[in-house]
Motif scaffolding. Structure first.
Motif, PDB file in Angstrom:
ATOM      1  N   LEU A  28     -19.174  -2.483 -23.226  1.00  0.00           N
ATOM      2  CA  LEU A  28     -20.348  -3.007 -23.931  1.00  0.00           C
ATOM      3  C   LEU A  28     -20.436  -2.442 -25.349  1.00  0.00           C
ATOM      4  CD1 LEU A  28     -22.965  -2.904 -21.030  1.00  0.00           C
ATOM      5  CD2 LEU A  28     -21.853  -4.928 -22.008  1.00  0.00           C
ATOM      6  N   PHE A  29     -20.230  -1.122 -25.474  1.00  0.00           N
ATOM      7  CA  PHE A  29     -20.254  -0.518 -26.808  1.00  0.00           C
ATOM      8  C   PHE A  29     -19.083  -1.013 -27.658  1.00  0.00           C
ATOM      9  CE2 PHE A  29     -23.187   2.617 -25.004  1.00  0.00           C
ATOM     10  CZ  PHE A  29     -24.071   2.759 -26.051  1.00  0.00           C
ATOM     11  N   ASP A  30     -17.908  -1.143 -27.043  1.00  0.00           N
ATOM     12  CA  ASP A  30     -16.726  -1.597 -27.762  1.00  0.00           C
ATOM     13  C   ASP A  30     -16.930  -3.015 -28.284  1.00  0.00           C
ATOM     14  OD1 ASP A  30     -14.168  -1.443 -28.812  1.00  0.00           O
ATOM     15  OD2 ASP A  30     -13.147  -1.764 -26.898  1.00  0.00           O
ATOM     16  N   ALA A  31     -17.544  -3.878 -27.476  1.00  0.00           N
ATOM     17  CA  ALA A  31     -17.802  -5.258 -27.898  1.00  0.00           C
ATOM     18  C   ALA A  31     -18.770  -5.311 -29.070  1.00  0.00           C
ATOM     19  CB  ALA A  31     -18.355  -6.062 -26.726  1.00  0.00           C
ATOM     20  N   ARG A  32     -19.761  -4.447 -29.041  1.00  0.00           N
ATOM     21  CA  ARG A  32     -20.787  -4.470 -30.081  1.00  0.00           C
ATOM     22  C   ARG A  32     -20.353  -3.750 -31.357  1.00  0.00           C
ATOM     23  NH1 ARG A  32     -26.160  -1.416 -28.923  1.00  0.00           N
ATOM     24  NH2 ARG A  32     -24.887   0.258 -29.737  1.00  0.00           N
ATOM     25  N   ASP A  33     -19.735  -2.566 -31.198  1.00  0.00           N
ATOM     26  CA  ASP A  33     -19.480  -1.702 -32.349  1.00  0.00           C
ATOM     27  C   ASP A  33     -18.005  -1.422 -32.642  1.00  0.00           C
ATOM     28  OD1 ASP A  33     -22.278  -1.366 -32.422  1.00  0.00           O
ATOM     29  OD2 ASP A  33     -22.165   0.412 -31.128  1.00  0.00           O
ATOM     30  N   LEU A  75      -0.596   9.655 -25.290  1.00  0.00           N
ATOM     31  CA  LEU A  75      -1.046   8.415 -25.928  1.00  0.00           C
ATOM     32  C   LEU A  75      -1.431   8.582 -27.393  1.00  0.00           C
ATOM     33  CD1 LEU A  75      -3.185   6.979 -22.989  1.00  0.00           C
ATOM     34  CD2 LEU A  75      -0.856   6.331 -23.652  1.00  0.00           C
ATOM     35  N   SER A  76      -1.439   9.817 -27.901  1.00  0.00           N
ATOM     36  CA  SER A  76      -1.863  10.032 -29.290  1.00  0.00           C
ATOM     37  C   SER A  76      -0.937   9.341 -30.288  1.00  0.00           C
ATOM     38  CB  SER A  76      -1.974  11.521 -29.598  1.00  0.00           C
ATOM     39  OG  SER A  76      -0.727  12.151 -29.445  1.00  0.00           O
ATOM     40  N   LEU A  77       0.338   9.207 -29.954  1.00  0.00           N
ATOM     41  CA  LEU A  77       1.251   8.500 -30.848  1.00  0.00           C
ATOM     42  C   LEU A  77       0.841   7.042 -31.010  1.00  0.00           C
ATOM     43  CD1 LEU A  77       3.776   8.550 -32.581  1.00  0.00           C
ATOM     44  CD2 LEU A  77       5.110   8.000 -30.550  1.00  0.00           C
ATOM     45  N   LEU A  78       0.343   6.430 -29.929  1.00  0.00           N
ATOM     46  CA  LEU A  78      -0.131   5.052 -30.031  1.00  0.00           C
ATOM     47  C   LEU A  78      -1.344   4.936 -30.939  1.00  0.00           C
ATOM     48  CD1 LEU A  78       0.258   3.805 -26.350  1.00  0.00           C
ATOM     49  CD2 LEU A  78       1.624   3.151 -28.339  1.00  0.00           C
ATOM     50  N   THR A  79      -2.136   5.993 -31.030  1.00  0.00           N
ATOM     51  CA  THR A  79      -3.279   5.995 -31.939  1.00  0.00           C
ATOM     52  C   THR A  79      -2.807   6.066 -33.387  1.00  0.00           C
ATOM     53  OG1 THR A  79      -4.606   7.096 -30.264  1.00  0.00           O
ATOM     54  CG2 THR A  79      -5.445   7.176 -32.500  1.00  0.00           C
ATOM     55  N   VAL A  80      -1.784   6.874 -33.623  1.00  0.00           N
ATOM     56  CA  VAL A  80      -1.253   7.036 -34.980  1.00  0.00           C
ATOM     57  C   VAL A  80      -0.698   5.709 -35.509  1.00  0.00           C
ATOM     58  CG1 VAL A  80       0.547   8.184 -36.347  1.00  0.00           C
ATOM     59  CG2 VAL A  80      -0.769   9.489 -34.689  1.00  0.00           C
ATOM     60  N   VAL A  81      -0.012   4.952 -34.662  1.00  0.00           N
ATOM     61  CA  VAL A  81       0.565   3.679 -35.102  1.00  0.00           C
ATOM     62  C   VAL A  81      -0.409   2.516 -34.909  1.00  0.00           C
ATOM     63  CG1 VAL A  81       2.937   4.427 -34.744  1.00  0.00           C
ATOM     64  CG2 VAL A  81       1.742   3.254 -32.899  1.00  0.00           C
ATOM     65  N   ARG A  82      -1.652   2.837 -34.591  1.00  0.00           N
ATOM     66  CA  ARG A  82      -2.732   1.864 -34.414  1.00  0.00           C
ATOM     67  C   ARG A  82      -2.474   0.870 -33.272  1.00  0.00           C
ATOM     68  NH1 ARG A  82      -6.722   1.960 -38.385  1.00  0.00           N
ATOM     69  NH2 ARG A  82      -6.158   3.230 -40.166  1.00  0.00           N
ATOM     70  N   GLY A  83      -1.763   1.338 -32.264  1.00  0.00           N
ATOM     71  CA  GLY A  83      -1.527   0.517 -31.095  1.00  0.00           C
ATOM     72  C   GLY A  83      -2.651   0.646 -30.085  1.00  0.00           C
ATOM     73  N   LEU A  84      -3.426   1.700 -30.224  1.00  0.00           N
ATOM     74  CA  LEU A  84      -4.510   1.993 -29.292  1.00  0.00           C
ATOM     75  C   LEU A  84      -5.565   2.780 -30.071  1.00  0.00           C
ATOM     76  CD1 LEU A  84      -4.748   1.497 -26.201  1.00  0.00           C
ATOM     77  CD2 LEU A  84      -3.863   3.767 -25.850  1.00  0.00           C
ATOM     78  N   GLY A  85      -6.823   2.511 -29.811  1.00  0.00           N
ATOM     79  CA  GLY A  85      -7.892   3.234 -30.489  1.00  0.00           C
ATOM     80  C   GLY A  85      -8.125   4.599 -29.866  1.00  0.00           C
ATOM     81  N   ALA A  86      -8.695   5.499 -30.630  1.00  0.00           N
ATOM     82  CA  ALA A  86      -8.969   6.852 -30.126  1.00  0.00           C
ATOM     83  C   ALA A  86      -9.933   6.815 -28.943  1.00  0.00           C
ATOM     84  CB  ALA A  86      -9.537   7.721 -31.249  1.00  0.00           C
ATOM     85  N   HIS A 135     -10.378  -5.659 -28.226  1.00  0.00           N
ATOM     86  CA  HIS A 135     -11.201  -4.706 -27.475  1.00  0.00           C
ATOM     87  C   HIS A 135     -10.373  -4.224 -26.286  1.00  0.00           C
ATOM     88  CE1 HIS A 135     -14.856  -5.720 -29.694  1.00  0.00           C
ATOM     89  NE2 HIS A 135     -14.524  -6.988 -29.552  1.00  0.00           N
ATOM     90  N   TYR A 136      -9.591  -3.170 -26.476  1.00  0.00           N
ATOM     91  CA  TYR A 136      -8.667  -2.724 -25.430  1.00  0.00           C
ATOM     92  C   TYR A 136      -9.403  -2.202 -24.207  1.00  0.00           C
ATOM     93  CZ  TYR A 136      -4.241  -1.353 -23.490  1.00  0.00           C
ATOM     94  OH  TYR A 136      -3.153  -1.275 -22.677  1.00  0.00           O
ATOM     95  N   SER A 137     -10.632  -1.760 -24.371  1.00  0.00           N
ATOM     96  CA  SER A 137     -11.390  -1.269 -23.221  1.00  0.00           C
ATOM     97  C   SER A 137     -11.535  -2.356 -22.160  1.00  0.00           C
ATOM     98  CB  SER A 137     -12.766  -0.754 -23.650  1.00  0.00           C
ATOM     99  OG  SER A 137     -13.531  -1.803 -24.221  1.00  0.00           O
ATOM    100  N   TYR A 138     -11.555  -3.635 -22.575  1.00  0.00           N
ATOM    101  CA  TYR A 138     -11.624  -4.736 -21.610  1.00  0.00           C
ATOM    102  C   TYR A 138     -10.413  -4.715 -20.683  1.00  0.00           C
ATOM    103  CZ  TYR A 138     -14.956  -6.982 -24.874  1.00  0.00           C
ATOM    104  OH  TYR A 138     -16.008  -7.274 -25.686  1.00  0.00           O
ATOM    105  N   TYR A 139      -9.253  -4.464 -21.275  1.00  0.00           N
ATOM    106  CA  TYR A 139      -8.014  -4.499 -20.507  1.00  0.00           C
ATOM    107  C   TYR A 139      -7.899  -3.279 -19.595  1.00  0.00           C
ATOM    108  CZ  TYR A 139      -7.487  -7.764 -24.295  1.00  0.00           C
ATOM    109  OH  TYR A 139      -7.726  -8.770 -25.188  1.00  0.00           O
ATOM    110  N   ILE A 140      -8.447  -2.165 -20.048  1.00  0.00           N
ATOM    111  CA  ILE A 140      -8.477  -0.975 -19.189  1.00  0.00           C
ATOM    112  C   ILE A 140      -9.347  -1.264 -17.970  1.00  0.00           C
ATOM    113  CG2 ILE A 140      -9.134   1.460 -19.022  1.00  0.00           C
ATOM    114  CD1 ILE A 140      -8.651   1.640 -22.080  1.00  0.00           C
ATOM    115  N   ALA A 141     -10.521  -1.843 -18.202  1.00  0.00           N
ATOM    116  CA  ALA A 141     -11.421  -2.159 -17.090  1.00  0.00           C
ATOM    117  C   ALA A 141     -10.796  -3.182 -16.147  1.00  0.00           C
ATOM    118  CB  ALA A 141     -12.764  -2.681 -17.626  1.00  0.00           C
ATOM    119  N   ALA A 142     -10.162  -4.206 -16.703  1.00  0.00           N
ATOM    120  CA  ALA A 142      -9.521  -5.220 -15.857  1.00  0.00           C
ATOM    121  C   ALA A 142      -8.382  -4.611 -15.051  1.00  0.00           C
ATOM    122  CB  ALA A 142      -8.999  -6.367 -16.722  1.00  0.00           C
TER     123      ALA A 142
END
Length: 152
Positions: A28-33, A75-86, A135-142
């Motif tokens: 919900l927060f990810d979708a909004r902000d 997973l921090s490397l994925l954050t550096v290359v913008r593949g995943l949000g912090a 919104h990657y959080s959607y995919y984590i939840a799914a």
């Protein structure tokens, strides 16, 4: 500190409920902000710490710290290359403190596959490469839902 001893199945139900609550709120927060609040992550960590203390007594603190750190390191490397949000990395870290490595890795694999299928679908629909943030959080939840469904 003394805890009520719960059967392993009850602890599993509690951890699943906590993760669902955190993932739903995070989505919900990810979708909004486009941001997952640190307060939510802290609440998740508190839940994970309490579950580990319940299961392992005082050693639960060390186990909790280990469970919380390894997803961040990997997973921090994925954050550096913008593949995943912090925030998504922190969600994986919180999940790890409650379910452990095997379920976390499976959830990660499922989430990558779901995100890939959605991205390909958007490319086909729009006829170009996806240029907006997902919104990657959607995919984590799914993915966590699919894991729970698969486990029965």
């Amino acid at each position: 500190m003394e805890f009520i001893i719960l059967p392993e199945m009850e602890v599993r139900k509690i951890s699943t409920f906590l993760i669902w609550s955190i993932l739903t709120t995070g989505c919900l927060f990810d979708a909004r902000d486009y941001k997952i609040p640190n307060e939510l992550i802290i609440l998740g960590y508190i839940g994970g710490l309490l579950l580990n203390l319940h299961s392992y007594q005082i050693m639960g603190v060390a186990i909790f710290i280990t469970k919380a750190i390894w997803p961040i390191l990997l997973l921090s490397l994925l954050t550096v290359v913008r593949g995943l949000g912090a925030g998504d990395v922190k969600l994986f870290s919180v999940m790890s403190t409650m379910v452990g490595a095997a379920d976390l890795v499976t959830t990660f694999i499922y989430s990558v596959m779901i995100a890939g299928v959605i991205a390909i679908g958007l490319c086909i629909k729009n006829g170009h490469i996806v240029k907006r943030k997902l919104h990657y959080s959607y995919y984590i939840a799914a993915a966590f839902f699919l894991l729970q469904y698969k486990q029965g």
